[in-house]
Design an enzyme around this catalytic site. Structure first.
Site, short mmCIF file in Angstrom:
data_model
loop_
_atom_site.label_atom_id
_atom_site.label_comp_id
_atom_site.label_asym_id
_atom_site.label_seq_id
_atom_site.Cartn_x
_atom_site.Cartn_y
_atom_site.Cartn_z
N HIS A 162 0.84 -1.20 0.00
CA HIS A 162 0.00 0.00 0.00
C HIS A 162 0.87 1.25 0.00
CE1 HIS A 162 -3.23 -2.78 1.19
NE2 HIS A 162 -4.06 -1.84 0.79
N LYS A 166 -0.42 4.80 4.66
CA LYS A 166 -1.26 3.86 5.39
C LYS A 166 -0.66 3.60 6.77
CE LYS A 166 -3.74 -0.54 4.92
NZ LYS A 166 -5.03 0.10 5.29
#
Length: 275
Positions: A162, A166
């Site tokens: 990601h 995040k």
């Protein structure tokens, strides 16, 4: 569901309306024929407060971004929430009080917080899923099938990637993948998960499910599950190139909740993948 002159549009509030995901949700609602943005929420002190939630699109939605929960949620029948666990639970308390149905895409809930959500589901309808993507949830179904067929002789590893912003790891989607696999094999993920490897780890323990996390750049979300056997590997992968897929899945969840009075559901319910 198709809106007609006799079918009122679904009134939706968006939490975190000025954030990346919030804006994707606003855009999806604006482009929908059967939904309308009736309220938009953001944190007190946000520079976006008082502005139209669709201004970034050059549009006027009529929903000004505000921080007063009761004021905003009293204008809506549904809330879509992709914020943080503490904020989501605060929103959920008001939704349960007002009878607003909730689509939750927030991840990182503790077991105690999940229990709170289940309690609120006795008062209103809640759809909780770590990933709203239709493709991801079809992938989960494929993993369930694969896990049953490959229940012996295969080592299982889950790799997720990601963007650098995040804050939780592994991703909620990766954990859900592990849970689906473990349940399909008649076990519990907490008894099998290996989240860290460093130094002299020794040989891989049988029946464990390993996790690896990558964070960097603007990666929206990549997930790969590897079933490694003797002489072959099976890889099941899903890659997201845009958050738009999460927004469209969220609207499908709203349409599903429109037919429910109360209870807790997930995307398998929404997509009829339970069978």
């Amino acid at each position: 569901m198709t809106a007609t002159s006799s079918t009122p549009r679904l009134r939706i509030a968006v939490a975190g309306a000025s954030g990346r995901m919030g804006r994707m949700l606003v855009e999806a609602i604006q482009n929908s024929k059967d939904c309308m943005l009736s309220a938009a929420l953001d944190l007190p002190g946000s520079p976006a407060l008082g502005t139209d939630a669709a201004a970034f699109l050059g549009q006027n939605s009529g929903a000004l971004i505000e921080s007063d929960l009761h004021s905003a949620l009293s204008k809506a029948d549904f809330l879509i929430d992709f914020t943080r666990p503490e904020g989501t639970l605060e929103h959920l308390a008001v939704c349960a009080e007002l009878g607003v149905k909730v689509v939750i895409g927030t991840t990182g809930f503790s077991d105690a917080q999940k229990a709170q959500i289940a309690a609120y589901a006795q008062k209103t309808a809640i759809m909780l899923a770590p990933n709203m993507s239709v493709g991801v949830n079809v992938t989960l179904k494929l993993l369930e099938m694969a896990a049953k067929a490959l229940d012996t002789g295969y080592d299982i590893e889950i790799v997720e990637a990601h963007h650098k912003h995040k804050v939780d790891a592994p991703s909620g989607t990766a954990i859900k993948m592990g849970e689906v696999i473990a349940e399909a094999q008649g076990t519990k993920l907490e008894d099998r998960a290996v989240y860290e490897r460093f130094g002299h780890t020794g040989e891989r323990k049988e029946n464990t499910i390993g996790f690896a996390t990558v964070r960097g750049g603007d990666i929206v979300g990549d997930h790969t599950v590897l079933f490694a056997g003797t002489g072959e590997r099976i890889e099941i992968t899903h890659k997201s190139s845009s958050r738009a897929t999460y927004a469209e899945g969220s609207l499908r969840a709203v349409r599903f909740l429109a037919t429910q009075a109360q209870g807790q559901f997930d995307m398998f319910d929404v997509l009829n993948l339970r069978a």
